[in-house]
Design a protein around this motif. Structure first.
Motif, short mmCIF file in Angstrom:
data_model
loop_
_atom_site.label_atom_id
_atom_site.label_comp_id
_atom_site.label_asym_id
_atom_site.label_seq_id
_atom_site.Cartn_x
_atom_site.Cartn_y
_atom_site.Cartn_z
N LEU A 51 3.08 -5.91 11.27
CA LEU A 51 2.64 -4.65 10.58
C LEU A 51 3.79 -4.52 9.56
CD1 LEU A 51 0.51 -2.43 9.91
CD2 LEU A 51 1.62 -1.30 11.71
N LEU A 52 3.28 -4.29 8.28
CA LEU A 52 4.33 -3.98 7.21
C LEU A 52 3.99 -2.57 6.98
CD1 LEU A 52 4.23 -7.33 4.97
CD2 LEU A 52 5.83 -6.43 6.68
N LYS A 53 5.00 -1.59 7.04
CA LYS A 53 4.60 -0.32 6.74
C LYS A 53 5.72 0.49 7.10
CE LYS A 53 2.02 3.33 9.18
NZ LYS A 53 1.20 3.71 10.37
N ASP A 54 6.03 1.36 5.84
CA ASP A 54 7.11 2.45 6.08
C ASP A 54 6.61 3.60 6.94
OD1 ASP A 54 8.99 1.00 4.37
OD2 ASP A 54 8.10 1.96 2.35
N LYS A 55 7.80 4.22 7.45
CA LYS A 55 7.63 5.50 8.33
C LYS A 55 6.55 6.35 7.64
CE LYS A 55 11.65 4.74 11.05
NZ LYS A 55 12.92 5.26 11.51
N ASN A 56 6.63 6.64 6.30
CA ASN A 56 5.98 7.89 5.64
C ASN A 56 4.60 7.22 5.17
OD1 ASN A 56 6.86 6.04 4.01
ND2 ASN A 56 7.82 7.91 2.65
N GLU A 57 4.39 6.07 5.54
CA GLU A 57 2.83 5.76 4.72
C GLU A 57 1.55 6.05 5.99
OE1 GLU A 57 3.89 1.43 4.06
OE2 GLU A 57 4.24 1.98 1.98
#
Length: 157
Positions: free
Chosen positions: A94-100
């Protein structure tokens, strides 16, 4: 006259059956598209791809899906949020930043699973694959859905 009609009917049915079996054999034995050997149609950040689907899913599908329903090849760059396995024992990154709200879920193949062994959570990586479904919001479950890429592999920079 009746025997001649039956004879031709049988010949036509057998011919149709042979042609049908030939078509089915051809379709099931076509070589699969080698996603990793083909250049990417698009390269972008994972957050950009997710945002395009949240903004206008129909337009995003028109952009990333071909008329035959096959997805164009996309290379996405993002931060590794998790590394798991699906029910088929395929690695899912999973590619995802914390704030997304949502990210890009990348499912690898049995041949490319090994390439995920050195990945670490928090690392920035580029992964190439094809879209199976876009991001969205499920109002019934009140959950954000990730973009799903399949047939993935890590792009060597």
């Amino acid at each position: 006259m009746k025997k001649k009609f039956i004879k031709w009917g049988i010949i036509i049915m057998l011919s149709g059956l042979i042609i049908g079996v030939g078509i089915i054999f051809y379709v099931f034995n076509q070589p699969h598209r080698n996603i990793q050997a083909i250049a990417s149609d698009y390269q972008m950040k994972a957050s950009t791809l997710v945002e395009e689907y949240f903004t206008d899913a129909i337009l995003a599908n028109e952009k990333y899906l071909q008329d035959e329903g096959e997805s164009k090849i996309i290379a996405v760059t993002g931060t590794v949020a998790s590394i798991t396995k699906d029910l088929n024992q395929q690695q899912v990154v999973l590619l995802k930043d914390k704030n997304e709200k949502a990210g890009v879920s990348c499912t690898f193949t049995s041949e490319t699973n090994i390439n995920t062994k050195n990945l670490k959570i928090g690392e920035t990586v580029t992964i190439k694959g094809v879209i199976r479904s876009g991001a969205g919001y499920d109002e019934d479950l009140e959950l954000y859905e990730d973009v799903i890429l399949e047939k993935c592999d890590i792009v060597n920079n």
